[in-house]
Design a protein around this motif. Structure first.
Motif, PDB file in Angstrom:
ATOM      1  N   ASN A 167       0.834  -1.204   0.000  1.00 52.95           N
ATOM      2  CA  ASN A 167       0.000   0.000   0.000  1.00 52.95           C
ATOM      3  C   ASN A 167       0.871   1.259   0.000  1.00 52.95           C
ATOM      4  OD1 ASN A 167       0.934  -0.837   2.411  1.00 52.95           O
ATOM      5  ND2 ASN A 167      -0.886  -0.337   3.592  1.00 52.95           N
ATOM      6  N   VAL A 168       1.416   1.535  -1.164  1.00 54.28           N
ATOM      7  CA  VAL A 168       2.362   2.631  -1.295  1.00 54.28           C
ATOM      8  C   VAL A 168       1.777   3.966  -0.830  1.00 54.28           C
ATOM      9  CG1 VAL A 168       3.616   3.984  -3.000  1.00 54.28           C
ATOM     10  CG2 VAL A 168       3.644   1.524  -3.119  1.00 54.28           C
ATOM     11  N   HIS A 169       0.533   4.184  -1.181  1.00 53.27           N
ATOM     12  CA  HIS A 169      -0.073   5.466  -0.820  1.00 53.27           C
ATOM     13  C   HIS A 169      -0.104   5.642   0.697  1.00 53.27           C
ATOM     14  CE1 HIS A 169      -3.407   8.565  -1.935  1.00 53.27           C
ATOM     15  NE2 HIS A 169      -2.254   9.115  -1.627  1.00 53.27           N
ATOM     16  N   TYR A 170      -0.393   4.573   1.396  1.00 54.35           N
ATOM     17  CA  TYR A 170      -0.453   4.642   2.854  1.00 54.35           C
ATOM     18  C   TYR A 170       0.944   4.901   3.431  1.00 54.35           C
ATOM     19  CZ  TYR A 170      -1.218   3.331   7.683  1.00 54.35           C
ATOM     20  OH  TYR A 170      -1.270   3.348   9.049  1.00 54.35           O
ATOM     21  N   VAL A 171       1.938   4.226   2.887  1.00 58.88           N
ATOM     22  CA  VAL A 171       3.307   4.446   3.365  1.00 58.88           C
ATOM     23  C   VAL A 171       3.676   5.913   3.207  1.00 58.88           C
ATOM     24  CG1 VAL A 171       5.732   3.899   2.979  1.00 58.88           C
ATOM     25  CG2 VAL A 171       4.025   2.102   2.815  1.00 58.88           C
ATOM     26  N   LEU A 227       2.115   8.141   5.761  1.00 59.12           N
ATOM     27  CA  LEU A 227       2.665   8.061   7.116  1.00 59.12           C
ATOM     28  C   LEU A 227       3.592   9.234   7.409  1.00 59.12           C
ATOM     29  CD1 LEU A 227       3.602   4.409   7.989  1.00 59.12           C
ATOM     30  CD2 LEU A 227       1.832   5.857   8.942  1.00 59.12           C
ATOM     31  N   TYR A 228       4.171   9.794   6.362  1.00 59.60           N
ATOM     32  CA  TYR A 228       5.081  10.916   6.572  1.00 59.60           C
ATOM     33  C   TYR A 228       4.358  12.140   7.112  1.00 59.60           C
ATOM     34  CZ  TYR A 228       9.084   8.621   4.552  1.00 59.60           C
ATOM     35  OH  TYR A 228      10.129   7.776   4.347  1.00 59.60           O
ATOM     36  N   ASP A 229       3.036  12.132   7.059  1.00 61.53           N
ATOM     37  CA  ASP A 229       2.297  13.244   7.641  1.00 61.53           C
ATOM     38  C   ASP A 229       1.814  12.922   9.039  1.00 61.53           C
ATOM     39  OD1 ASP A 229       2.581  14.747   5.356  1.00 61.53           O
ATOM     40  OD2 ASP A 229       0.900  13.724   4.395  1.00 61.53           O
ATOM     41  N   HIS A 278       5.204   9.392  13.461  1.00 64.33           N
ATOM     42  CA  HIS A 278       6.207   8.824  12.592  1.00 64.33           C
ATOM     43  C   HIS A 278       7.548   9.527  12.732  1.00 64.33           C
ATOM     44  CE1 HIS A 278       6.826   5.978   9.455  1.00 64.33           C
ATOM     45  NE2 HIS A 278       7.374   6.866   8.671  1.00 64.33           N
ATOM     46  N   PHE A 279       7.506  10.783  13.167  1.00 67.78           N
ATOM     47  CA  PHE A 279       8.754  11.538  13.218  1.00 67.78           C
ATOM     48  C   PHE A 279       9.708  11.007  14.267  1.00 67.78           C
ATOM     49  CE2 PHE A 279       6.048  14.721  11.132  1.00 67.78           C
ATOM     50  CZ  PHE A 279       6.771  14.754   9.965  1.00 67.78           C
ATOM     51  N   ILE A 280       9.143  10.321  15.255  1.00 65.47           N
ATOM     52  CA  ILE A 280      10.015   9.707  16.251  1.00 65.47           C
ATOM     53  C   ILE A 280      10.948   8.713  15.568  1.00 65.47           C
ATOM     54  CG2 ILE A 280      10.005   8.030  18.109  1.00 65.47           C
ATOM     55  CD1 ILE A 280       9.435  10.439  19.379  1.00 65.47           C
ATOM     56  N   PHE A 281      10.402   7.938  14.629  1.00 64.83           N
ATOM     57  CA  PHE A 281      11.255   6.983  13.915  1.00 64.83           C
ATOM     58  C   PHE A 281      12.192   7.722  12.973  1.00 64.83           C
ATOM     59  CE2 PHE A 281       7.143   4.465  14.003  1.00 64.83           C
ATOM     60  CZ  PHE A 281       7.398   4.043  15.294  1.00 64.83           C
ATOM     61  N   PRO A 306       1.603  -5.569   3.060  1.00 65.20           N
ATOM     62  CA  PRO A 306       0.802  -4.391   3.371  1.00 65.20           C
ATOM     63  C   PRO A 306       1.276  -3.803   4.689  1.00 65.20           C
ATOM     64  CG  PRO A 306      -0.430  -6.390   3.824  1.00 65.20           C
ATOM     65  CD  PRO A 306       0.881  -6.823   3.290  1.00 65.20           C
ATOM     66  N   LEU A 307       1.438  -2.520   4.733  1.00 66.29           N
ATOM     67  CA  LEU A 307       1.875  -1.871   5.967  1.00 66.29           C
ATOM     68  C   LEU A 307       0.654  -1.436   6.759  1.00 66.29           C
ATOM     69  CD1 LEU A 307       3.996  -0.621   7.804  1.00 66.29           C
ATOM     70  CD2 LEU A 307       4.005   1.371   6.358  1.00 66.29           C
ATOM     71  N   THR A 308       0.510  -2.011   7.929  1.00 68.26           N
ATOM     72  CA  THR A 308      -0.509  -1.522   8.854  1.00 68.26           C
ATOM     73  C   THR A 308       0.180  -1.388  10.190  1.00 68.26           C
ATOM     74  OG1 THR A 308      -1.116  -3.746   9.502  1.00 68.26           O
ATOM     75  CG2 THR A 308      -2.367  -2.790   7.707  1.00 68.26           C
ATOM     76  N   ASN A 309      -0.430  -0.648  11.096  1.00 58.25           N
ATOM     77  CA  ASN A 309       0.220  -0.449  12.386  1.00 58.25           C
ATOM     78  C   ASN A 309       0.457  -1.765  13.101  1.00 58.25           C
ATOM     79  OD1 ASN A 309       0.417   2.247  12.091  1.00 58.25           O
ATOM     80  ND2 ASN A 309      -1.562   2.660  13.056  1.00 58.25           N
ATOM     81  N   LEU A 310      -0.539  -2.624  13.069  1.00 53.67           N
ATOM     82  CA  LEU A 310      -0.417  -3.889  13.775  1.00 53.67           C
ATOM     83  C   LEU A 310       0.696  -4.732  13.172  1.00 53.67           C
ATOM     84  CD1 LEU A 310      -1.623  -5.477  16.044  1.00 53.67           C
ATOM     85  CD2 LEU A 310      -3.040  -6.667  14.384  1.00 53.67           C
ATOM     86  N   ARG A 311       0.721  -4.771  11.851  1.00 49.77           N
ATOM     87  CA  ARG A 311       1.723  -5.561  11.152  1.00 49.77           C
ATOM     88  C   ARG A 311       3.125  -5.052  11.480  1.00 49.77           C
ATOM     89  NH1 ARG A 311       1.394  -8.810   6.362  1.00 49.77           N
ATOM     90  NH2 ARG A 311       3.373  -9.912   6.383  1.00 49.77           N
ATOM     91  N   MET A 312       3.229  -3.740  11.567  1.00 51.96           N
ATOM     92  CA  MET A 312       4.520  -3.133  11.849  1.00 51.96           C
ATOM     93  C   MET A 312       5.004  -3.550  13.234  1.00 51.96           C
ATOM     94  SD  MET A 312       5.310   0.746  11.072  1.00 51.96           S
ATOM     95  CE  MET A 312       5.162   1.688  12.534  1.00 51.96           C
ATOM     96  N   ILE A 313       4.110  -3.472  14.214  1.00 54.74           N
ATOM     97  CA  ILE A 313       4.487  -3.872  15.578  1.00 54.74           C
ATOM     98  C   ILE A 313       4.857  -5.345  15.610  1.00 54.74           C
ATOM     99  CG2 ILE A 313       3.584  -4.136  17.914  1.00 54.74           C
ATOM    100  CD1 ILE A 313       1.805  -1.697  17.322  1.00 54.74           C
TER     101      ILE A 313
END
Ligand SMILES: *[C@@H]1O[C@H](CO)[C@@H](O)[C@H](O)[C@H]1NC(C)=O
Ligand SMILES: *[C@@H]1O[C@H](CO)[C@@H](O)[C@H](O)[C@H]1NC(C)=O
Ligand SMILES: *[C@@H]1O[C@H](CO)[C@@H](O)[C@H](O)[C@H]1NC(C)=O
Ligand SMILES: *[C@@H]1O[C@H](CO)[C@@H](O)[C@H](O)[C@H]1NC(C)=O
Length: 662
Positions: A251-255, A258-260, A264-267, A585-592
């Motif tokens: 999901n490129v658009h979602y990735v 995330l920059y907004d 995310h800025f912590i990372f 797919p990047l989702t918050n849960l998947r990321m964790i």
């Protein structure tokens, strides 16, 4: 207030210069996907199956409106992938079947290699030209080399054999050592042969679960470092384990969106936490040197001994990981991303691995060989600098002057690099940077060099001297207890200092080079000073909240394994990414999920690695150098040979690995 709103207005108005910051979903979906994979397994289970990963440049010779939108959108590379450069995995024998010359099929059949690379490129280009034209009225050019599943079988050479034999010997030694220990030493309760005991798993296991047992009360107060070190390593692994999302996001658009997201800025600016290691290293260097000086005279002859000792602690396991990376890692899996995620590192390690062994790899660019070890190189260079300064300059005043000089150098070098080479203020983790991680100038010139990381190492040294001084003079630090709320602010301040960097990601701003340079010069010192305050608060028990967390005894063992986890985690991440069969797919849960999985896995793999490789080899080499190999353990204790006493003390200097290492 008016000024602020003017500035804000100014920022908003600036957004006009023909850059597309955002696209709505309907416009976004008009563009061809940046990533796409045909079914890999289905393709290669067919014996003729030819699966290729290609980088495709999108072109247009009809002046397509869509194409110019894609280009404008991609030009804003701070937050967007390059949508004119596509990364596809294509099952050529299926998707592009009708473009394959008839005889090419039979050629693949009898496995004589297959289509020449130019033929293949032509086939793919024609094929993609057609499909992109049909769907988007766009055309293509195949860019980078094409990687296919059945071109160029990897060749094994002497290196593979040598590494294999070495690992086998090492394993055998471990078996022999363990048996010897179990049967002759533990069974009969007597002292054993020093050489064999190095390789005994029970012997090493007890060292692992009783780490830092021999520390005196003063050193004991430094146990805050176990927590700091472990947490920092964990955040490093955390960031690195996001690689699959950068290399193969579905999901490129979602990735991009995330920059907004403010969290995310912590990372994004979290890269500065690596500075923690430099502070810890510097602090331990100075502190242990002072302890050593209590009973010994410090003169220049100490220098080579200390440096060799440091080298011995870091190098054996590093060398093993490097050797395996350069040889057998390439066989650990396969997949559409195998070439870019794994083979590139393997190939680079074969060519540039020597620089890693000499700890100068952070001055070599354009290589992917164990990229994370820039830190080891940097740290080694700073160790040398630190030891030379502290051992050769003994007079307090001169030493102070030297440290101040180094502080200034540490601030000026990042500023100068940023200014003269026109770099970013921070390492900008843009989507494309995260994807290819190649030749980012800010990373190369400021982030990873030794001389641009001096400040926090020297700050650590100063901190070490300060802590030692305060402890020996038994200064009453409790009187600062009334300021403990200020100490509580350190953590929010650290988080805050990470947030500041997010201004460089704001849409429509372009900061002047002066701002960038000054920021680059000051962010590391800012972070370092806040952290140093936190450390002082913990060491002298001024503050109890963070101290309880950081001094938790449960950090000791992971702290000891940290170095191994640090060495190994990238290989794990790379193998997992290289073996991907589908986009993720990047989702918050998947990321964790994924990040926790990698952190846990890295530490789990680090345990056998520590027991079988790191601990035995280091102890073996140390004993070899002190010449205490042939003695029996009892005798070593009884004969306080000068040399051994020194080495034992040096061992204490960066006691039990980790301390000096990370
Ligand atoms: C998306 O934006 C384009 C122009 O930027 C506009 O023409 C279109 O109507 C928008 N679509 C939606 C669903 O808002
Ligand atoms: C995007 O990729 C194309 C093709 O590789 C390249 O020519 C272009 O400069 C890239 N755009 C950006 C903004 O990097
Ligand atoms: C492979 O097949 C092609 C076409 O059938 C034939 O010309 C060629 O000689 C074969 N090569 C080998 C090594 O068998
Ligand atoms: C695909 O299209 C591009 C742009 O028109 C053209 O330059 C290229 O030669 C085409 N490739 C093939 C194999 O026809």
């Amino acid at each position: 207030m008016k000024a602020i709103s003017l500035i804000l207005l100014h920022l908003l108005v600036c957004q006009c210069s023909g850059v597309i910051y955002k696209l709505n979903d309907s416009d976004f979906s008009r563009m061809p996907p940046v990533f796409h994979l045909d079914d890999y397994d289905h393709c290669i289970t067919n014996p003729d199956g030819l699966y290729c990963s290609v980088d495709i440049d999108v072109v247009s010779d009809t002046g397509s409106e869509l194409y110019s939108m894609m280009k404008t959108y991609s030009d804003y590379n701070r937050k967007h992938f390059n949508h004119t450069s596509l990364h596809y995995g294509i099952c050529v024998t299926h998707t592009c079947k009708k473009f394959l010359p008839i005889n090419a099929m039979s050629k693949t059949l009898n496995n004589t290699g297959d289509l020449s690379n130019t033929d293949l490129q032509l086939v793919l280009e024609t094929c993609l030209n057609e499909s992109l034209w049909n769907h988007y009225e766009l055309k293509t050019k195949i860019a980078a080399p094409i990687y296919c599943n059945n071109i160029e079988e990897q060749v094994k050479d002497g290196g593979h054999l040598a590494v294999g034999v070495f690992l086998l010997v090492l394993l055998t030694m471990n078996v022999i050592g363990t048996l010897y220990d179990a049967v002759f030493v533990r069974g009969q309760n007597r002292a054993g042969n020093n050489l064999l005991l190095c390789f005994s798993v029970p012997h090493n296991f007890s060292r692992l679960i009783n780490p830092y047992a021999k520390l005196g009360p003063r050193e004991e107060r430094l146990k805050v470092f176990h927590g700091l070190r472990t947490l920092t390593i964990m955040s490093v692994i955390f960031c690195h384990s996001l690689l699959p999302f950068a290399l193969a996001p579905e999901n490129v658009h979602y990735v991009e969106s995330l920059y907004d997201n403010i969290m995310h800025f912590i990372f994004l600016n979290g890269t500065v936490v690596v500075q923690t290691f430099f502070i810890i290293s510097g602090c331990l260097l100075a502190y242990k040197l002072e302890l050593y000086a209590e009973n010994h005279e410090i003169n220049w002859t100490l220098l080579p001994k200390i440096l060799i000792n440091t080298w011995v602690k870091l190098t054996p396991s590093y060398m093993v990981v490097l050797a395996v990376t350069a040889t057998w890692l390439g066989y650990a899996g396969s997949g559409p991303f195998w070439k870019i995620a794994v083979m590139r590192e393997v190939d680079d390690c074969r060519i540039d691995g020597w620089a890693n062994m000499l700890y100068i790899n952070n001055y070599f660019d354009h290589t992917q060989c164990m990229v994370q070890t820039w830190y080891l190189a940097s740290n080694m260079q700073l160790y040398i600098l630190g030891y030379v300064t502290c051992i050769l300059i003994k007079r307090g005043r001169c030493r102070k002057a030297a440290l101040i000089l180094l502080f200034i150098v540490g601030i000026i070098t990042p500023i100068a690099h940023t200014y003269f080479q026109n770099l970013d203020a921070v390492l900008m983790i843009t989507p494309e940077t995260a994807r290819s991680f190649m030749d980012n100038p800010t990373f190369n010139h400021v982030y990873k060099r030794g001389h641009t990381n001096i400040f926090n190492f020297v700050l650590g040294i100063a901190l070490g001297f300060l802590i030692y001084r305060l402890q020996t003079n038994e200064v009453n630090m409790q009187k600062y207890k009334k300021y403990r709320y200020l100490f509580l602010l350190t953590f929010p301040a650290i988080a805050g200092s990470m947030f500041i960097g997010s201004v460089f990601y704001l849409d429509g701003t372009s900061t002047s080079i002066y701002t960038k340079a000054i920021y680059a010069g000051l962010i590391k010192p800012l972070f370092g000073i806040i952290l140093a305050i936190l450390i002082i608060g913990c060491v002298f028990k001024i503050e109890n909240v963070y101290r309880t967390i950081l001094e938790w005894n449960g950090w000791k063992i992971p702290g000891k394994l940290s170095y191994c986890a640090f060495l190994l985690h990238i290989a794990l991440v790379r193998i997992a990414t290289g073996s991907l069969r589908t986009l993720v797919p990047l989702t918050n849960l998947r990321m964790i999920e994924i990040t926790i999985a990698f952190i846990v896995m890295s530490y789990l793999v680090a345990i056998p690695f520590w027991l079988l490789v790191d601990a035995p080899l280091t102890e073996f080499l140390q004993k070899l150098l002190t010449g205490s190999l042939c003695q029996r353990t009892e005798e070593t204790k009884e004969v306080p040979d000068n040399n051994i006493a020194l080495m034992n003390n040096l061992k204490m200097i960066d006691t039990e690995k980790g301390n000096s290492r990370l």
